[in-house]
Design an enzyme around this catalytic site. Sequence first.
Site, PDB file in Angstrom:
ATOM      1  N   SER A 188       0.845  -1.200   0.000  1.00  0.00           N
ATOM      2  CA  SER A 188       0.000   0.000   0.000  1.00  0.00           C
ATOM      3  C   SER A 188       0.874   1.242   0.000  1.00  0.00           C
ATOM      4  CB  SER A 188      -0.895   0.024   1.239  1.00  0.00           C
ATOM      5  OG  SER A 188      -1.413   1.329   1.402  1.00  0.00           O
TER       6      SER A 188
ATOM      7  N   HIS B   4      -1.238  -1.225  -4.252  1.00  0.00           N
ATOM      8  CA  HIS B   4      -2.542  -0.911  -3.655  1.00  0.00           C
ATOM      9  C   HIS B   4      -2.599   0.595  -3.398  1.00  0.00           C
ATOM     10  CE1 HIS B   4      -6.178  -1.922  -1.325  1.00  0.00           C
ATOM     11  NE2 HIS B   4      -5.764  -1.018  -0.442  1.00  0.00           N
TER      12      HIS B   4
ATOM     13  N   ASP C 181      -4.697   3.643  -1.838  1.00  0.00           N
ATOM     14  CA  ASP C 181      -5.763   3.979  -0.883  1.00  0.00           C
ATOM     15  C   ASP C 181      -6.206   5.424  -1.049  1.00  0.00           C
ATOM     16  OD1 ASP C 181      -6.127   1.573   0.754  1.00  0.00           O
ATOM     17  OD2 ASP C 181      -4.019   1.869   1.268  1.00  0.00           O
TER      18      ASP C 181
ATOM     19  N   HIS D 257      -8.324   1.399  -4.244  1.00  0.00           N
ATOM     20  CA  HIS D 257      -9.280   1.148  -3.161  1.00  0.00           C
ATOM     21  C   HIS D 257      -9.907   2.488  -2.795  1.00  0.00           C
ATOM     22  CE1 HIS D 257      -9.777  -0.152   1.357  1.00  0.00           C
ATOM     23  NE2 HIS D 257     -10.940   0.020   0.757  1.00  0.00           N
TER      24      HIS D 257
ATOM     25  N   PHE E 269      -6.446   4.806   8.080  1.00  0.00           N
ATOM     26  CA  PHE E 269      -5.012   4.998   8.333  1.00  0.00           C
ATOM     27  C   PHE E 269      -4.235   3.691   8.185  1.00  0.00           C
ATOM     28  CE2 PHE E 269      -7.583   7.885  10.835  1.00  0.00           C
ATOM     29  CZ  PHE E 269      -7.078   9.118  10.439  1.00  0.00           C
TER      30      PHE E 269
ATOM     31  N   GLY F 275      -1.008   1.398   9.544  1.00  0.00           N
ATOM     32  CA  GLY F 275      -0.393   1.176  10.855  1.00  0.00           C
ATOM     33  C   GLY F 275      -1.353   0.857  11.988  1.00  0.00           C
TER      34      GLY F 275
ATOM     35  N   ASP G 282      -7.156  -6.415   3.961  1.00  0.00           N
ATOM     36  CA  ASP G 282      -6.492  -5.109   3.991  1.00  0.00           C
ATOM     37  C   ASP G 282      -6.531  -4.499   5.391  1.00  0.00           C
ATOM     38  OD1 ASP G 282      -5.454  -2.637   3.381  1.00  0.00           O
ATOM     39  OD2 ASP G 282      -7.178  -1.952   2.212  1.00  0.00           O
ATOM     40  N   GLY G 283      -5.344  -4.313   5.958  1.00  0.00           N
ATOM     41  CA  GLY G 283      -5.220  -3.613   7.238  1.00  0.00           C
ATOM     42  C   GLY G 283      -4.527  -4.445   8.294  1.00  0.00           C
TER      43      GLY G 283
ATOM     44  N   GLY H 262       1.029  -2.269   4.241  1.00  0.00           N
ATOM     45  CA  GLY H 262       1.569  -0.911   4.212  1.00  0.00           C
ATOM     46  C   GLY H 262       2.755  -0.801   5.126  1.00  0.00           C
TER      47      GLY H 262
HETATM   48  C1  DX5 Z   1      -6.694   1.674   5.504  1.00  0.00           C
HETATM   49  C2  DX5 Z   1      -6.156   1.254   4.138  1.00  0.00           C
HETATM   50  C3  DX5 Z   1      -5.106   0.182   4.207  1.00  0.00           C
HETATM   51  C4  DX5 Z   1      -3.886   0.543   5.007  1.00  0.00           C
HETATM   52  C5  DX5 Z   1      -2.892  -0.577   5.012  1.00  0.00           C
HETATM   53  O1  DX5 Z   1      -7.660   2.661   5.336  1.00  0.00           O
HETATM   54  O2  DX5 Z   1      -7.209   0.763   3.338  1.00  0.00           O
HETATM   55  O3  DX5 Z   1      -4.739  -0.216   2.886  1.00  0.00           O
HETATM   56  O4  DX5 Z   1      -3.274   1.719   4.563  1.00  0.00           O
HETATM   57  O5  DX5 Z   1      -1.818  -0.210   5.833  1.00  0.00           O
HETATM   58  P1  DX5 Z   1      -1.278  -1.185   6.991  1.00  0.00           P
HETATM   59  O6  DX5 Z   1      -0.825  -2.432   6.287  1.00  0.00           O
HETATM   60  O7  DX5 Z   1      -0.173  -0.405   7.597  1.00  0.00           O
HETATM   61  O8  DX5 Z   1      -2.420  -1.463   7.911  1.00  0.00           O
HETATM   62 ZN    ZN Z   2      -6.723  -0.242   1.277  1.00  0.00          ZN
END
Ligand code: DX5
Ligand code: ZN
Length: 212
Positions: free
Chosen positions: A6, A31, A33, A64, A141, A143, A171-172, A193
């Site tokens: 991401s 990806h 966002d 996304h 967000f 993290g 995702d997340g 991410g």
């Molecule tokens: C959240 C996003 C995710 C996120 C992934 O709103 O859709 O794609 O940025 O980041 P990590 O892997 O750090 O949770």
């Molecule tokens: Zn996402």
Amino acid sequence: MIIAPSLLSANFLNLEKDIQMINESKAEWFHLDVIDGGFAPNITFGIPVIEAVRKATDKFLDAHLMINHPEHMIEAFVKTGVDSITVHYEACTHLHRVIQQIKSYGIKAGVALNPHTPIDVLEYVSKDLDMVLLMSVNPGFSGQKFIETTYTKLQQLAGAKWMTNALIQVDGGVSLENANGLKLSGADVVVAGNAIFKSDNPLETINKLYGI
Ligand code: DX5
Ligand code: ZN
């Protein structure tokens, strides 16, 4: 399992460097966002940035959209050259129509579900879907902490009698610690991410995720 880094966790002061790193890695997808400050509490990046990313990579661009009224913006995102667009079930009053709208441009269509949304809402559109995205954090967000109930939801979706061969994306909060469990529970694609971009050696982390 496909790994989709991401870009939200990348260094925006030198995005080209991080894009090059992904280009040289095994990762098959980027990806992207997109958050509008309305559907979810953040404002990330949009069309001009994605146009620039498109010029810097030939890899699959997975958009996304965490935005309200995505139907107003589908054509503009298609024009950036993305390969798939995923909209949120919670943001679409006429979800069936939005899915057809995306597919009419010849690109892949996905629908994302927030952590609290049951999978059954997709039963009657499942045959039109190329991908289902299960949010394992609340949108907004990078993290954030992985929500553990995702495993059950993932297993239910993978085993649902109405589920077609649409890809299942998680995702997340994906990490080296939970990626194997997600794979075993039925994930075809995982977004990562912070696990990638905040690690000491992002390329090695991608390799490790592919080794799982
Ligand atoms: C959240 C996003 C995710 C996120 C992934 O709103 O859709 O794609 O940025 O980041 P990590 O892997 O750090 O949770
Ligand atoms: Zn996402």
